[in-house]
Motif scaffolding. Structure first.
Motif, mmCIF file in Angstrom:
data_model
loop_
_atom_site.group_PDB
_atom_site.id
_atom_site.type_symbol
_atom_site.label_atom_id
_atom_site.label_comp_id
_atom_site.label_asym_id
_atom_site.label_seq_id
_atom_site.Cartn_x
_atom_site.Cartn_y
_atom_site.Cartn_z
ATOM 1 N N LYS A 42 44.584 23.440 56.040
ATOM 2 C CA LYS A 42 44.293 24.481 57.031
ATOM 3 C C LYS A 42 45.586 25.066 57.601
ATOM 4 O O LYS A 42 45.706 26.271 57.811
ATOM 5 C CB LYS A 42 43.438 23.905 58.164
ATOM 6 C CG LYS A 42 42.006 23.596 57.750
ATOM 7 C CD LYS A 42 41.232 22.981 58.903
ATOM 8 C CE LYS A 42 39.816 22.616 58.473
ATOM 9 N NZ LYS A 42 39.064 21.956 59.571
ATOM 10 N N SER A 43 46.567 24.181 57.854
ATOM 11 C CA SER A 43 47.833 24.662 58.421
ATOM 12 C C SER A 43 48.588 25.539 57.432
ATOM 13 O O SER A 43 49.335 26.434 57.832
ATOM 14 C CB SER A 43 48.701 23.475 58.836
ATOM 15 O OG SER A 43 49.207 22.781 57.700
ATOM 16 N N LEU A 44 48.381 25.277 56.157
ATOM 17 C CA LEU A 44 49.050 26.073 55.118
ATOM 18 C C LEU A 44 48.245 27.309 54.744
ATOM 19 O O LEU A 44 48.771 28.240 54.123
ATOM 20 C CB LEU A 44 49.270 25.221 53.871
ATOM 21 C CG LEU A 44 50.242 24.043 54.003
ATOM 22 C CD1 LEU A 44 50.181 23.158 52.763
ATOM 23 C CD2 LEU A 44 51.665 24.538 54.224
ATOM 24 N N GLY A 45 46.967 27.297 55.074
ATOM 25 C CA GLY A 45 46.101 28.406 54.694
ATOM 26 C C GLY A 45 45.850 28.452 53.203
ATOM 27 O O GLY A 45 45.707 29.533 52.625
ATOM 28 N N ALA A 46 45.800 27.267 52.569
ATOM 29 C CA ALA A 46 45.613 27.215 51.112
ATOM 30 C C ALA A 46 44.871 25.940 50.736
ATOM 31 O O ALA A 46 44.984 24.910 51.402
ATOM 32 C CB ALA A 46 46.959 27.257 50.389
ATOM 33 N N THR A 47 44.093 26.014 49.657
ATOM 34 C CA THR A 47 43.405 24.850 49.119
ATOM 35 C C THR A 47 44.323 24.165 48.105
ATOM 36 O O THR A 47 44.687 24.754 47.091
ATOM 37 C CB THR A 47 42.088 25.252 48.424
ATOM 38 O OG1 THR A 47 41.241 25.907 49.376
ATOM 39 C CG2 THR A 47 41.377 24.029 47.870
ATOM 40 N N LEU A 48 44.697 22.937 48.404
ATOM 41 C CA LEU A 48 45.638 22.208 47.543
ATOM 42 C C LEU A 48 44.932 21.364 46.494
ATOM 43 O O LEU A 48 45.477 21.135 45.412
ATOM 44 C CB LEU A 48 46.533 21.297 48.399
ATOM 45 C CG LEU A 48 47.339 21.980 49.503
ATOM 46 C CD1 LEU A 48 48.092 20.938 50.317
ATOM 47 C CD2 LEU A 48 48.304 23.003 48.920
ATOM 48 N N LEU A 49 43.710 20.922 46.831
ATOM 49 C CA LEU A 49 42.998 19.996 45.947
ATOM 50 C C LEU A 49 41.589 20.485 45.645
ATOM 51 O O LEU A 49 40.905 21.009 46.524
ATOM 52 C CB LEU A 49 42.909 18.600 46.592
ATOM 53 C CG LEU A 49 44.227 17.874 46.857
ATOM 54 C CD1 LEU A 49 43.988 16.660 47.746
ATOM 55 C CD2 LEU A 49 44.869 17.456 45.535
ATOM 56 N N LYS A 50 41.180 20.305 44.389
ATOM 57 C CA LYS A 50 39.792 20.529 43.995
ATOM 58 C C LYS A 50 39.079 19.187 44.078
ATOM 59 O O LYS A 50 39.439 18.241 43.399
ATOM 60 C CB LYS A 50 39.718 21.059 42.559
ATOM 61 C CG LYS A 50 40.338 22.426 42.344
ATOM 62 C CD LYS A 50 40.258 22.816 40.870
ATOM 63 C CE LYS A 50 40.917 24.154 40.592
ATOM 64 N NZ LYS A 50 40.897 24.494 39.150
ATOM 65 N N ARG A 51 38.074 19.109 44.919
ATOM 66 C CA ARG A 51 37.378 17.850 45.136
ATOM 67 C C ARG A 51 36.023 17.874 44.449
ATOM 68 O O ARG A 51 35.319 18.876 44.486
ATOM 69 C CB ARG A 51 37.190 17.587 46.625
ATOM 70 C CG ARG A 51 38.486 17.501 47.420
ATOM 71 C CD ARG A 51 38.203 17.654 48.902
ATOM 72 N NE ARG A 51 39.340 17.421 49.766
ATOM 73 C CZ ARG A 51 40.264 18.315 50.041
ATOM 74 N NH1 ARG A 51 40.193 19.522 49.484
ATOM 75 N NH2 ARG A 51 41.259 18.019 50.858
ATOM 76 N N ARG A 54 33.572 12.817 41.474
ATOM 77 C CA ARG A 54 34.216 11.894 40.538
ATOM 78 C C ARG A 54 35.708 12.124 40.391
ATOM 79 O O ARG A 54 36.426 11.237 39.938
ATOM 80 C CB ARG A 54 33.558 12.014 39.153
ATOM 81 C CG ARG A 54 32.089 11.661 39.122
ATOM 82 C CD ARG A 54 31.532 11.834 37.715
ATOM 83 N NE ARG A 54 32.262 11.028 36.745
ATOM 84 C CZ ARG A 54 32.059 11.100 35.431
ATOM 85 N NH1 ARG A 54 31.179 11.951 34.946
ATOM 86 N NH2 ARG A 54 32.752 10.339 34.615
ATOM 87 N N LEU A 55 36.191 13.284 40.754
ATOM 88 C CA LEU A 55 37.553 13.639 40.397
ATOM 89 C C LEU A 55 38.236 14.455 41.487
ATOM 90 O O LEU A 55 37.601 15.215 42.196
ATOM 91 C CB LEU A 55 37.532 14.435 39.085
ATOM 92 C CG LEU A 55 38.800 14.463 38.233
ATOM 93 C CD1 LEU A 55 39.180 13.064 37.783
ATOM 94 C CD2 LEU A 55 38.568 15.353 37.011
ATOM 95 N N VAL A 56 39.557 14.255 41.608
ATOM 96 C CA VAL A 56 40.375 15.063 42.501
ATOM 97 C C VAL A 56 41.485 15.673 41.668
ATOM 98 O O VAL A 56 42.233 14.966 41.001
ATOM 99 C CB VAL A 56 40.981 14.220 43.644
ATOM 100 C CG1 VAL A 56 41.864 15.095 44.521
ATOM 101 C CG2 VAL A 56 39.890 13.575 44.473
ATOM 102 N N LYS A 57 41.576 17.012 41.680
ATOM 103 C CA LYS A 57 42.601 17.694 40.892
ATOM 104 C C LYS A 57 43.376 18.674 41.758
ATOM 105 O O LYS A 57 42.860 19.179 42.755
ATOM 106 C CB LYS A 57 41.967 18.454 39.716
ATOM 107 C CG LYS A 57 41.530 17.581 38.558
ATOM 108 C CD LYS A 57 41.072 18.455 37.388
ATOM 109 C CE LYS A 57 40.753 17.625 36.162
ATOM 110 N NZ LYS A 57 40.359 18.486 35.003
ATOM 111 N N LEU A 58 44.618 18.917 41.351
ATOM 112 C CA LEU A 58 45.435 19.903 42.034
ATOM 113 C C LEU A 58 45.003 21.317 41.680
ATOM 114 O O LEU A 58 44.665 21.594 40.530
ATOM 115 C CB LEU A 58 46.911 19.737 41.651
ATOM 116 C CG LEU A 58 47.685 18.592 42.288
ATOM 117 C CD1 LEU A 58 49.003 18.397 41.564
ATOM 118 C CD2 LEU A 58 47.926 18.879 43.760
ATOM 119 N N THR A 59 45.021 22.202 42.669
ATOM 120 C CA THR A 59 44.887 23.625 42.374
ATOM 121 C C THR A 59 46.249 24.113 41.890
ATOM 122 O O THR A 59 47.244 23.377 41.930
ATOM 123 C CB THR A 59 44.485 24.402 43.636
ATOM 124 O OG1 THR A 59 45.517 24.245 44.616
ATOM 125 C CG2 THR A 59 43.164 23.893 44.182
#
Length: 303
Positions: A42-51, A54-59
């Motif tokens: 939220k502080s960055l105004g960007a989604t960093l991770l795809k949740r 079963r899996l967590v991936k970087l955007t």
């Protein structure tokens, strides 16, 4: 929000691929860690991770941010170690990465002696044949076979890493002793596999490189298994002398000698290298470890 701690949480989620595993590392509730990472996004105004369940991936932007933050975290760690380096007694966690065969046969026995000399150093040793980068992989010292790396590190050549051909007396009695390197094409081959692929049998004849590899019956990155198969008479093996020393001394394997020297690469700079970052040498635990390993391995080679 403690942004630095949130960055550490985010980095550990990326490294472990799981919020649950990351939370266990920091001994905090999963919900707390997840909330911190969400606040960071939220502080960055960007989604960093795809949740997902079963899996967590970087955007895409998450990967850029992760790479940038690793440099920041590594610099913070180095700065903290620099402050600690003013102490005179080597102490703390020393992270060493080594290729498996060298680690098992040479490094680990030496580290037992090292631990007795420096009991306040906690050894964190990883054995892997995967290529590593000191800064990226959070390693103080790495030992790798191959060529001096292009990355900005100090690379000390500590041992020859040339390969020799061997076979068991039983195999040679049954299949005959090859008298010329070209005859190896008719012999069964046991091949070591590096991260760059299978190691071929190469030689120079009349100023021309020739591949004299015989038909493969086994390929593996596990040197001890290949050596056992060779000693059982399964085929001819090309491996390093240091890895085969016990088999050669016992007579379980014998070296095949030819007029033309065999190798597994056209690069003459193949060796075993000890790698460390120049700025890290000022840290007592790293300095004593580098000096100890260079001295002890050189003394072993000179014997």
């Amino acid at each position: 929000m403690d942004q630095l701690q949130a960055i550490r949480y985010f980095s550990k989620v990326v490294e472990t691929g799981s919020f649950t595993k990351a939370a266990k590392v920091f001994d905090v509730p999963v919900s707390s860690l997840s909330r911190r990472v969400s606040d960071l996004e939220k502080s960055l105004g960007a989604t960093l991770l795809k949740r997902s369940t079963r899996l967590v991936k970087l955007t895409e932007v998450g990967r850029v941010y992760y790479n940038d933050m690793q440099q920041v975290l590594n610099q913070l760690e180095q700065s903290r170690e620099t402050v600690r380096s003013y102490q005179t007694t080597p102490m703390g966690r020393l992270r060493i990465s080594s290729m498996v065969g060298f680690g098992e046969k040479i490094l680990l026995p030496l580290l037992d002696e090292f631990s007795a000399l420096y009991p306040q150093i906690v050894l964190d040793v990883s054995l892997s044949d995967e290529l590593s980068t000191l800064g990226r992989d959070d390693v103080d010292i790495a030992i790798r076979g191959g060529y001096a790396p292009n990355e900005r590190v100090i690379a000390k050549r500590i041992m020859d890493n040339s390969f020799i051909p061997v076979a068991s007396p039983g195999y040679l009695e049954k299949n005959g002793v090859p008298n010329h390197v070209l005859e190896l094409k008719q012999h069964k081959g046991l091949y070591f596999k590096t991260p760059l692929g299978m190691t071929p049998w190469l030689c120079i004849i009349d100023d021309q490189w020739h591949d004299v590899s015989g038909p493969a019956i086994a390929i593996s990155n596990n040197g001890p298994w290949l050596a056992k198969k060779a000693s059982a008479g399964d085929g001819v093996l090309m491996s390093t002398r240091w890895a085969l020393s016990s088999y050669l001394e016992s007579g379980a394997l014998q070296q095949l000698k030819f007029e033309h020297q065999l190798t597994v690469t056209q690069n003459s700079e193949m060796a075993v290298y000890l790698l460390y970052q120049k700025q890290r040498y000022s840290v007592p635990k790293v300095k004593v470890a580098v000096d100890f390993l260079l001295g002890r391995i050189k003394a072993t080679n000179d014997c």
